[in-house]
Design a protein around this motif. Structure first.
Motif, mmCIF file in Angstrom:
data_model
loop_
_atom_site.group_PDB
_atom_site.id
_atom_site.type_symbol
_atom_site.label_atom_id
_atom_site.label_comp_id
_atom_site.label_asym_id
_atom_site.label_seq_id
_atom_site.Cartn_x
_atom_site.Cartn_y
_atom_site.Cartn_z
ATOM 1 N N HIS A 80 -16.725 -1.429 67.568
ATOM 2 C CA HIS A 80 -17.539 -0.222 67.750
ATOM 3 C C HIS A 80 -16.980 0.990 67.012
ATOM 4 C CE1 HIS A 80 -14.315 0.159 70.664
ATOM 5 N NE2 HIS A 80 -14.611 1.434 70.821
ATOM 6 N N ASP A 81 -15.654 1.007 66.781
ATOM 7 C CA ASP A 81 -15.092 2.198 66.125
ATOM 8 C C ASP A 81 -14.104 1.886 64.997
ATOM 9 O OD1 ASP A 81 -12.910 1.255 67.509
ATOM 10 O OD2 ASP A 81 -12.536 3.106 68.629
ATOM 11 N N TRP A 82 -13.776 0.592 64.780
ATOM 12 C CA TRP A 82 -12.854 0.161 63.715
ATOM 13 C C TRP A 82 -11.483 0.821 63.830
ATOM 14 C CZ3 TRP A 82 -16.514 1.044 58.904
ATOM 15 C CH2 TRP A 82 -17.695 0.332 59.089
ATOM 16 N N SER A 83 -11.064 1.127 65.030
ATOM 17 C CA SER A 83 -9.780 1.816 65.174
ATOM 18 C C SER A 83 -8.586 0.872 65.077
ATOM 19 C CB SER A 83 -9.725 2.572 66.509
ATOM 20 O OG SER A 83 -9.850 1.678 67.597
ATOM 21 N N ARG A 84 -8.843 -0.442 65.088
ATOM 22 C CA ARG A 84 -7.764 -1.410 64.897
ATOM 23 C C ARG A 84 -8.248 -2.481 63.914
ATOM 24 N NH1 ARG A 84 -5.680 2.108 66.928
ATOM 25 N NH2 ARG A 84 -4.097 2.197 68.570
ATOM 26 N N VAL A 85 -7.716 -2.399 62.718
ATOM 27 C CA VAL A 85 -8.045 -3.359 61.668
ATOM 28 C C VAL A 85 -6.747 -4.006 61.199
ATOM 29 C CG1 VAL A 85 -8.998 -3.672 59.359
ATOM 30 C CG2 VAL A 85 -10.053 -2.038 60.931
ATOM 31 N N GLN A 86 -6.718 -5.322 61.170
ATOM 32 C CA GLN A 86 -5.524 -6.024 60.696
ATOM 33 C C GLN A 86 -5.708 -6.453 59.246
ATOM 34 O OE1 GLN A 86 -3.039 -9.129 62.918
ATOM 35 N NE2 GLN A 86 -4.218 -10.398 61.527
ATOM 36 N N MET A 87 -4.675 -6.212 58.458
ATOM 37 C CA MET A 87 -4.661 -6.672 57.074
ATOM 38 C C MET A 87 -3.463 -7.601 56.909
ATOM 39 S SD MET A 87 -4.658 -4.523 53.495
ATOM 40 C CE MET A 87 -3.026 -3.798 53.723
ATOM 41 N N ALA A 88 -3.714 -8.790 56.402
ATOM 42 C CA ALA A 88 -2.647 -9.760 56.150
ATOM 43 C C ALA A 88 -2.527 -9.962 54.644
ATOM 44 C CB ALA A 88 -2.951 -11.079 56.847
ATOM 45 N N TRP B 221 -0.400 -5.713 58.506
ATOM 46 C CA TRP B 221 -0.603 -4.274 58.666
ATOM 47 C C TRP B 221 -1.640 -4.064 59.775
ATOM 48 C CZ3 TRP B 221 0.745 -0.745 54.281
ATOM 49 C CH2 TRP B 221 1.409 -1.409 53.240
ATOM 50 N N VAL B 222 -1.425 -3.066 60.613
ATOM 51 C CA VAL B 222 -2.450 -2.637 61.567
ATOM 52 C C VAL B 222 -2.880 -1.239 61.145
ATOM 53 C CG1 VAL B 222 -3.014 -2.127 63.966
ATOM 54 C CG2 VAL B 222 -1.490 -4.027 63.417
ATOM 55 N N GLU B 223 -4.181 -1.075 60.914
ATOM 56 C CA GLU B 223 -4.691 0.180 60.358
ATOM 57 C C GLU B 223 -5.840 0.712 61.211
ATOM 58 O OE1 GLU B 223 -3.772 -0.706 55.649
ATOM 59 O OE2 GLU B 223 -5.711 -1.279 56.461
ATOM 60 N N ASP B 224 -6.039 2.015 61.092
ATOM 61 C CA ASP B 224 -7.109 2.703 61.827
ATOM 62 C C ASP B 224 -8.175 3.140 60.823
ATOM 63 O OD1 ASP B 224 -8.757 4.311 63.304
ATOM 64 O OD2 ASP B 224 -7.188 5.628 64.068
ATOM 65 N N PHE B 225 -9.372 2.551 60.963
ATOM 66 C CA PHE B 225 -10.488 2.865 60.079
ATOM 67 C C PHE B 225 -11.527 3.761 60.765
ATOM 68 C CE2 PHE B 225 -10.771 -0.075 56.231
ATOM 69 C CZ PHE B 225 -9.427 -0.390 56.239
ATOM 70 N N SER B 226 -11.182 4.341 61.915
ATOM 71 C CA SER B 226 -12.194 5.050 62.704
ATOM 72 C C SER B 226 -12.772 6.257 61.957
ATOM 73 C CB SER B 226 -11.615 5.483 64.050
ATOM 74 O OG SER B 226 -10.463 6.282 63.885
ATOM 75 N N SER B 227 -11.938 6.989 61.233
ATOM 76 C CA SER B 227 -12.446 8.154 60.484
ATOM 77 C C SER B 227 -13.413 7.703 59.396
ATOM 78 C CB SER B 227 -11.283 8.929 59.857
ATOM 79 O OG SER B 227 -10.457 9.486 60.848
ATOM 80 N N LEU B 228 -13.090 6.570 58.786
ATOM 81 C CA LEU B 228 -13.965 6.036 57.741
ATOM 82 C C LEU B 228 -15.298 5.596 58.336
ATOM 83 C CD1 LEU B 228 -14.153 5.317 54.745
ATOM 84 C CD2 LEU B 228 -13.218 3.077 55.299
ATOM 85 N N LYS B 229 -15.254 4.978 59.532
ATOM 86 C CA LYS B 229 -16.502 4.561 60.169
ATOM 87 C C LYS B 229 -17.374 5.766 60.499
ATOM 88 C CE LYS B 229 -18.546 1.720 63.752
ATOM 89 N NZ LYS B 229 -19.700 2.614 63.922
#
Length: 508
Positions: free
Chosen positions: A318-326, A199-207
């Motif tokens: 810097h912004d967690w806009s690309r987080v990979q989940m395996a 999965w590729v996820e965007d965590f920027s709002s959470l950061k």
């Protein structure tokens, strides 16, 4: 006086002519010494061809040329090279203009023919400048990516007999661009064809939200989440899924990403909150990767045990806009572990605890010598005779039935176990002598009910119990319970022996 004036006028014209000559020489020097390849070409024959096509009614030159590629070749063959500079000769590995023009068909070929449509279309539509990309070849056959710029020289707009072109070799840049595209396709291929769910996820709002908490003075994120139970659930909703791979759809039985996203809360349910809470604490402490086991459900409701690994991709810290989940599916391993655990603890035939568990439980009880404990020992009568007379299937049926009796009777903290071929035991931590007596009566009652429900040879057991005395070793307790069981067995045997043969089966 007149002669002086004439001489003065003549000198003026001579000076102007000389200055023009100097400027022309300077321009020629600039052309030939320029560090970029430059061409002066004569497109007048092309302009004449354009005029003939206009008279034929051609308005959409691009479509007209693409309908018949020979028209493109006809146009390009009409172009005459007037001059080139030194850099052009070097770039195309030619010794002279004559050698260069003699091999134009080797230089302008393949992709060049199709890409010439853009330049020809621009000139047909009246453009005086053109910028584009094409491909040329040196005389040795070296392929070059070319950045082409052309401009109709002032005063030549009508007949196009002088067009200045520059050909910049951008092969190195284009090779880098192609390499980047290949790397991107390679990465996309690894992502899509990975056997692991990605999965590729965007965590920027959470950061941004966590940064806001820091700005407000929050230093202990764990305490904040405990004080605000909805924080974790709200945080989960702020995570945006950008993409998933094929293995993810297969893992959860979804036919598309849209279908997966529509049921994502059913897939993870409340089981995701605990690992997500731990992930938030790791991210809060600038730990950008981690893993843990989670449980999820496929769309058909089947259970999935997964190892979840997450990592903030490099460059996005810097912004967690690309987080990979395996997600690695370990369901089969968990099932095998559960099976092994079951086999290590339970007897497969009867469903009761096995001897290994029995020994372990004895050790545990023996470590508490002051606590009351009772033990019940049981022997299944006639197992060997049943095996010999009716076969081992009949004997196994008796064992299963006794397992059913004890399974229905014994409840935690007591445990029933099969400790030998026809030997069974009940360990009763915390049970005194009256409790042991009640257990004996309950087992015999359940035995009677089982015999009523089943046809075939009746269950018959010998049973005895003992309660630990103050300070008595556990081994001594078991010997006394065993002795009580064998005493009861002897009484039964003596009673059966005294009865007529036809009545012996009535004694259990």
């Amino acid at each position: 006086m007149i002669d002086r004036a004439c001489r003065f006028t003549s000198s003026i014209h001579t000076g102007a002519s000389r200055r023009r000559h100097v400027r022309m020489n300077e321009m020629a020097d600039i052309f030939h010494l320029a560090p970029i390849a430059m061409w002066i070409e004569d497109f007048s024959a092309v302009a004449d061809q354009f005029e003939r096509w206009r008279q034929m009614g051609v308005t959409d030159i691009r479509r007209f040329l693409q309908e018949d590629r020979s028209r493109i070749a006809a146009c390009t063959s009409l172009i005459r090279v007037v001059s080139v500079n030194r850099r052009t000769l070097e770039m195309f590995e030619a010794d002279s203009l004559e050698q260069l023009t003699a091999h134009l068909s080797c230089i302008f070929r393949d992709e060049m023919v199709d890409r010439a449509v853009d330049e020809l279309s621009a000139l047909f539509e009246g453009a005086t400048e053109f910028v584009g990309c094409t491909v040329n070849y040196s005389l040795s056959g070296r392929r070059m990516d070319i950045r082409l710029r052309s401009a109709v020289m002032p005063g030549h707009e009508q007949n196009l007999d002088r067009i200045l072109l520059t050909t910049e070799d951008v092969t190195e840049r284009e090779d880098a661009h192609r390499g980047e595209l290949l790397q991107r396709r390679y990465a996309e291929g690894l992502f899509q064809h990975s056997p692991v769910s990605l999965w590729v996820e965007d965590f920027s709002s959470l950061k941004a939200r966590l940064d806001g908490l820091r700005a407000d003075g929050v230093s202990d994120i764990r305490a904040h989440m405990e004080a605000n139970p909805d924080f974790v659930r709200d945080g989960l909703r702020q995570v945006r899924v950008i993409d998933v791979n094929r293995a993810t759809l297969e893992l959860f039985g979804a036919s598309s990403i849209d279908m997966l996203m529509e049921h994502v809360t059913e897939i993870f349910g409340d089981d995701l909150e605990r690992p997500f809470r731990e992930r938030l604490m790791e991210l809060w402490n600038d730990q950008f990767s981690g893993q843990r086991e989670v449980r999820a459900y496929a769309l058909d409701g089947s259970e999935r045990y997964l190892v979840m690994q997450f990592s903030v991709l490099p460059g996005y810290e810097h912004d967690w806009s690309r987080v990979q989940m395996a997600l690695t599916d370990i369901t089969a391993r968990k099932q095998a572990e559960a099976r092994l655990e079951y086999l290590g603890r339970y007897d497969v035939l009867t469903g009761l605890n096995n001897r290994a568990f029995y020994i372990e439980e004895l050790s545990r009880i023996d470590r508490q010598p002051e606590a009351p404990v009772s033990a019940v020992m049981i022997d299944l009568n006639g197992l060997k005779e049943t095996n010999d007379q009716f076969g081992h299937d009949a004997g196994d049926t008796l064992l299963r039935r006794l397992g059913e009796v004890l399974g229905n009777t014994v409840r935690p903290p007591c445990h029933a176990a099969r400790i030998g071929g026809d030997e069974f035991a009940i360990l009763m931590p915390g049970a005194d002598e009256p409790s042991a007596s009640v257990m004996l009566e309950t087992v015999l009652d359940q035995l009677a009910l089982n015999n009523e429900r089943h046809a075939g040879p009746p269950l018959s057991i010998a049973i005895g119990a003992a309660t630990r005395e103050q300070g008595e070793p556990i081994d001594s307790l078991l010997r006394r319970a065993d002795a009580a069981m064998y005493h009861q067995k002897r009484i039964v045997r003596t009673t059966r022996a005294r009865l007529p043969r036809e009545m012996r089966s009535l004694v259990p």
